[in-house]
Scaffold this motif. Structure first.
Motif, PDB file in Angstrom:
ATOM      1  N   TYR A  39       1.028  -1.244   0.027  1.00 39.09           N
ATOM      2  CA  TYR A  39      -0.135   0.453  -0.012  1.00 39.09           C
ATOM      3  C   TYR A  39       0.922   1.041   0.242  1.00 39.09           C
ATOM      4  O   TYR A  39       2.071   1.562   0.945  1.00 39.09           O
ATOM      5  CB  TYR A  39      -1.298   0.401   1.190  1.00 39.09           C
ATOM      6  N   CYS A  42       2.772   5.314   4.329  1.00 40.30           N
ATOM      7  CA  CYS A  42       3.404   5.090   5.423  1.00 40.30           C
ATOM      8  C   CYS A  42       1.863   4.894   6.653  1.00 40.30           C
ATOM      9  O   CYS A  42       1.438   5.899   6.664  1.00 40.30           O
ATOM     10  CB  CYS A  42       4.137   6.390   5.485  1.00 40.30           C
ATOM     11  N   SER A  43       2.454   3.983   7.249  1.00 43.24           N
ATOM     12  CA  SER A  43       1.504   3.623   8.277  1.00 43.24           C
ATOM     13  C   SER A  43       2.012   4.362   9.383  1.00 43.24           C
ATOM     14  O   SER A  43       1.341   4.682  10.441  1.00 43.24           O
ATOM     15  CB  SER A  43       1.332   2.349   8.750  1.00 43.24           C
ATOM     16  N   HIS A  44       3.035   5.631   9.134  1.00 47.64           N
ATOM     17  CA  HIS A  44       3.374   6.723  10.299  1.00 47.64           C
ATOM     18  C   HIS A  44       2.644   7.959   9.944  1.00 47.64           C
ATOM     19  O   HIS A  44       1.987   8.466  10.631  1.00 47.64           O
ATOM     20  CB  HIS A  44       4.592   6.665  10.500  1.00 47.64           C
ATOM     21  N   ALA A  80       8.013   4.714  12.304  1.00 45.72           N
ATOM     22  CA  ALA A  80       6.617   3.313  12.493  1.00 45.72           C
ATOM     23  C   ALA A  80       6.625   2.243  13.486  1.00 45.72           C
ATOM     24  O   ALA A  80       7.909   1.719  13.220  1.00 45.72           O
ATOM     25  CB  ALA A  80       6.800   3.035  10.766  1.00 45.72           C
ATOM     26  N   GLU A  82       3.604  -0.260  13.074  1.00 44.40           N
ATOM     27  CA  GLU A  82       2.255  -0.401  12.315  1.00 44.40           C
ATOM     28  C   GLU A  82       2.855  -0.865  10.872  1.00 44.40           C
ATOM     29  O   GLU A  82       3.424  -0.222   9.614  1.00 44.40           O
ATOM     30  CB  GLU A  82       1.262   0.110  12.285  1.00 44.40           C
ATOM     31  N   VAL A  84       2.241  -2.045   6.679  1.00 46.00           N
ATOM     32  CA  VAL A  84       1.519  -2.049   5.595  1.00 46.00           C
ATOM     33  C   VAL A  84       1.334  -2.861   4.977  1.00 46.00           C
ATOM     34  O   VAL A  84       1.387  -4.122   5.168  1.00 46.00           O
ATOM     35  CB  VAL A  84       2.319  -0.680   4.999  1.00 46.00           C
ATOM     36  N   VAL A 106      -2.700  -7.678   7.080  1.00 48.18           N
ATOM     37  CA  VAL A 106      -2.956  -6.077   6.774  1.00 48.18           C
ATOM     38  C   VAL A 106      -4.335  -5.253   6.179  1.00 48.18           C
ATOM     39  O   VAL A 106      -3.755  -5.370   4.441  1.00 48.18           O
ATOM     40  CB  VAL A 106      -1.741  -5.181   6.777  1.00 48.18           C
ATOM     41  N   ARG A 108      -6.376  -1.705   4.511  1.00 52.54           N
ATOM     42  CA  ARG A 108      -6.134  -0.098   4.770  1.00 52.54           C
ATOM     43  C   ARG A 108      -7.379   0.360   5.771  1.00 52.54           C
ATOM     44  O   ARG A 108      -8.064   0.533   5.733  1.00 52.54           O
ATOM     45  CB  ARG A 108      -5.408   0.309   3.709  1.00 52.54           C
TER      46      ARG A 108
END
Length: 108
Positions: A39, A42-44, A80, A82, A84, A106, A108
Motif C-alpha cells: 500500500y 506510510c503507516s506512520h 513506524a 504498524e 502496511v 493487513v 488499510r
C-alpha cells in the motif's frame, strides 16, 4: 489478478506508484530481482512510500526514515510501528499482475 504494467517499466531497484481500482500501491522491483506491491502510504505519516528508496527487500519512507519489509509489510525501525498491506504479485509473459487481497492480512 489485475495487470499493472510490463516488467520493463520498473527497472531493478525502482518503485512506481499505481492506482489499482482505487487503491494506491507502490510496485517495487527489489534488488533480489523479485517484484513486490505494498500500500502506497506510510503507516506512520500519510506520505507516499513510492517516493522513498529501495534497499534490499525494504522500502524507506522519505519523510522520517521508517523502512518497511517488502515481503511482510512490517516496519524494520521507528518511527513506524504498524505494518502496511502487502499485495500478491505474479509475473506472467513479461507483465506484472497484482491482487488487491493483502497477503499479510493487513487492511488499510
Amino acid at each position: 489478478m489485475i495487470r499493472i504494467c510490463s516488467t520493463e517499466d520498473v527497472p531493478k531497484g525502482a518503485v512506481i506508484s499505481a492506482d489499482v481500482d482505487g487503491t494506491q500501491i507502490a510496485l517495487v522491483h527489489g534488488e533480489d530481482d523479485n517484484f513486490y506491491a505494498v500500500y502506497d502510504e506510510c503507516s506512520h505519516a500519510a506520505v507516499a512510500l513510492s517516493e522513498g528508496e529501495v534497499e534490499g527487500c525494504t522500502l524507506e519512507c522519505w519523510l522520517h526514515g521508517s523502512r518497511f519489509d517488502l515481503r511482510t509489510g512490517e516496519p524494520t525501525g521507528l518511527p513506524a510501528t504498524e505494518p502496511v498491506p502487502v499485495y500478491p504479485v505474479e509475473v506472467r509473459d513479461g507483465d506484472i499482475y497484482v491482487s488487491l487481497t493483502p497477503s499479510n492480512g493487513v487492511t488499510r
